[in-house]
Write a protein that holds these residues in place. Structure first.
Motif, short mmCIF file in Angstrom:
data_model
loop_
_atom_site.label_atom_id
_atom_site.label_comp_id
_atom_site.label_asym_id
_atom_site.label_seq_id
_atom_site.Cartn_x
_atom_site.Cartn_y
_atom_site.Cartn_z
N PRO A 122 -15.78 -4.20 -40.66
CA PRO A 122 -16.68 -3.86 -41.83
C PRO A 122 -16.97 -1.97 -41.51
CG PRO A 122 -17.44 -5.71 -39.97
CD PRO A 122 -15.99 -5.04 -39.74
N ALA A 123 -17.67 -1.61 -42.84
CA ALA A 123 -18.23 -0.19 -42.85
C ALA A 123 -19.49 -0.43 -44.03
CB ALA A 123 -17.82 0.79 -42.41
N THR A 124 -20.47 0.23 -44.01
CA THR A 124 -21.03 1.07 -44.97
C THR A 124 -21.06 2.83 -45.00
OG1 THR A 124 -22.79 -1.15 -44.30
CG2 THR A 124 -24.12 0.76 -45.81
N LEU A 125 -21.69 2.79 -46.34
CA LEU A 125 -21.36 3.82 -46.29
C LEU A 125 -22.53 4.90 -47.01
CD1 LEU A 125 -17.93 4.54 -47.98
CD2 LEU A 125 -18.75 5.65 -45.27
N ARG A 126 -23.55 5.42 -46.86
CA ARG A 126 -24.18 6.63 -47.39
C ARG A 126 -24.18 7.52 -47.68
NH1 ARG A 126 -28.55 9.58 -45.81
NH2 ARG A 126 -30.75 9.28 -47.44
N LEU A 127 -23.63 7.72 -49.49
CA LEU A 127 -23.83 8.89 -50.56
C LEU A 127 -24.70 9.96 -50.85
CD1 LEU A 127 -20.99 6.52 -50.47
CD2 LEU A 127 -19.72 7.91 -50.30
N VAL A 128 -24.80 11.01 -49.72
CA VAL A 128 -25.89 11.76 -51.08
C VAL A 128 -25.19 12.74 -51.58
CG1 VAL A 128 -28.45 13.09 -50.29
CG2 VAL A 128 -27.14 11.00 -49.03
N GLN A 129 -26.15 13.54 -53.09
CA GLN A 129 -25.45 14.22 -53.89
C GLN A 129 -26.28 15.67 -52.54
OE1 GLN A 129 -23.61 14.13 -56.68
NE2 GLN A 129 -23.17 16.06 -56.12
N ARG A 130 -25.85 16.54 -52.63
CA ARG A 130 -25.88 17.63 -51.36
C ARG A 130 -26.19 19.34 -52.87
NH1 ARG A 130 -29.88 15.45 -48.18
NH2 ARG A 130 -28.68 15.07 -46.13
N GLY A 131 -24.85 18.92 -53.33
CA GLY A 131 -25.31 20.27 -54.40
C GLY A 131 -23.93 19.79 -55.47
N ALA A 132 -23.29 20.26 -56.06
CA ALA A 132 -22.62 19.57 -57.13
C ALA A 132 -21.23 19.82 -57.09
CB ALA A 132 -22.48 21.34 -58.14
N ASP A 133 -20.67 20.71 -55.83
CA ASP A 133 -19.62 19.69 -55.30
C ASP A 133 -19.66 19.62 -53.88
OD1 ASP A 133 -19.81 22.45 -54.28
OD2 ASP A 133 -18.48 23.15 -54.00
N VAL A 134 -20.74 19.35 -52.94
CA VAL A 134 -21.02 18.69 -51.45
C VAL A 134 -21.68 16.91 -51.43
CG1 VAL A 134 -22.67 19.63 -49.16
CG2 VAL A 134 -21.68 21.06 -51.22
N VAL A 135 -21.12 16.68 -50.92
CA VAL A 135 -21.85 15.17 -51.01
C VAL A 135 -21.60 14.97 -49.15
CG1 VAL A 135 -21.36 12.51 -50.90
CG2 VAL A 135 -20.28 14.45 -52.46
N ARG A 136 -22.71 13.93 -48.72
CA ARG A 136 -23.37 14.10 -47.17
C ARG A 136 -22.80 12.43 -46.99
NH1 ARG A 136 -24.22 15.52 -41.90
NH2 ARG A 136 -25.59 13.83 -41.05
N VAL A 137 -21.71 12.35 -46.28
CA VAL A 137 -21.43 11.31 -46.62
C VAL A 137 -21.70 10.34 -44.60
CG1 VAL A 137 -18.52 9.52 -46.35
CG2 VAL A 137 -19.30 11.30 -47.94
N GLU A 138 -22.37 9.12 -44.49
CA GLU A 138 -22.46 8.53 -43.01
C GLU A 138 -21.75 6.77 -43.42
OE1 GLU A 138 -26.85 11.47 -42.67
OE2 GLU A 138 -26.56 8.96 -43.44
N ALA A 139 -21.53 6.61 -42.24
CA ALA A 139 -21.23 5.32 -42.14
C ALA A 139 -21.66 5.16 -40.99
CB ALA A 139 -19.63 5.38 -42.65
N TRP A 140 -21.48 3.57 -41.15
CA TRP A 140 -22.09 2.57 -39.78
C TRP A 140 -20.99 1.72 -39.17
CZ3 TRP A 140 -25.34 4.98 -42.63
CH2 TRP A 140 -26.49 5.45 -42.79
#
Length: 305
Positions: free
Chosen positions: A51-69
């Protein structure tokens, strides 16, 4: 709580996280999907590594911050670009219909996701067969809360990871009943779960071959296969033929009249290869479908049967 793995991903084109991933959410109470107060998208998933949990944050029009646990953090992060539509290139795409092309210009980041997690898309699609959406979402929510596992990480609200194939197979008859799922749909889920390895292989096939693979399994018809293709395979052409509302929606949006499925497919034929995208653009453009005076699907409480 620091993530187990993180990635600052620059997409090859504009990508709107909320618009792209919104189709993965099965109702506002979906235990596997939520939005944080800061606008971040959270998604719990079951990878081959756990299992995993993703957190996805829009940083710009073409940039995404992806974090996972979680144990599956590495696999989840590796799949994140595909899930965000990395392969969905719309360069040069035009419909020739001003309202749709205007909607496309206004929504340049609306991509078709590819999660590559077939069972996660298939089970809720089966639950949505022949029932109203609210009813299916309630069934999904109850079953995942009851038989899923706690999502790892600092989730903004309690979240769950959907059951594994073995978990779906182990759901007892009375729990399907309590969740409002009739025996036919319950059997379809459990049959699919018994062949999950073969079904998951479809994610690595071409779109036509993937749909053909799904069609081999009882309980998976064209509508269900298309719903899976729109989420797990990233297929911009998958049309949910057999949907209770879709043909009439398309008919009124394009030509102001009811349509059969065959007539809908004929109307969409000029956009073969991009028909699902065109339908999404119709909705993004605010094109109105059939006036709400026709018959609606009846709510059937299978718990009372």
């Amino acid at each position: 709580m620091s993530p187990d793995l993180a990635l600052d991903w620059r997409a090859p084109h504009e990508t709107d996280v909320a618009q792209t991933l919104g189709v993965l959410r099965r109702g506002p109470g979906d235990p596997t999907f939520t939005r944080g107060a800061d606008g971040a998208v959270w998604r719990a998933t079951l990878t081959d590594d756990g299992p995993a949990t993703l957190r996805l944050v829009q940083r710009g029009a073409d940039v995404v911050r992806v974090e996972a646990w979680g144990p599956g953090a590495g696999s989840a992060v590796a799949l994140a670009p595909s899930m965000l539509g990395e392969r969905d290139d719309t360069t040069g795409f035009r419909t020739g219909v001003e309202a749709l092309d205007a909607a496309h210009r206004r929504n340049p980041g609306m991509r078709v996701p590819r999660t590559a997690r077939v069972m996660e898309a298939l089970v809720p699609a089966i639950l949505e067969q022949k029932v109203i959406t609210l009813q299916a979402h309630a069934s999904w929510r109850r079953l995942v809360q009851r038989f899923g596992t706690a999502a790892p990480g600092p989730v903004p609200r309690p979240m769950r990871v959907a059951p594994s194939a073995d978990g779906w197979r182990a759901v007892p008859v009375w729990e399907w009943h309590r969740a409002g799922v009739d025996p036919k749909r319950a059997a379809a889920v459990q049959r699919a779960a018994s062949r999950a390895a073969r079904i998951e292989e479809a994610a690595d096939l071409g779109h036509a071959d993937a749909a053909a693979r799904l069609a081999l399994f009882p309980g998976i018809g064209p509508w269900t296969a298309a719903e899976v293709a729109q989420r797990a395979f990233g297929d911009p052409d998958a049309v949910s033929v057999g949907d209770y509302h879709l043909a009439n929606y398309v008919g009124h949006a394009l030509h102001g009249r009811d349509m059969t499925d065959d007539e809908m497919l004929a109307a969409l034929a000029p956009w073969t290869g991009q028909r699902y995208r065109v339908i999404r653009l119709m909705m993004a453009a605010g094109l109105r479908g059939r006036p709400r005076r026709g018959p609606r699907m009846e709510f059937v409480d299978h718990r009372a049967r």
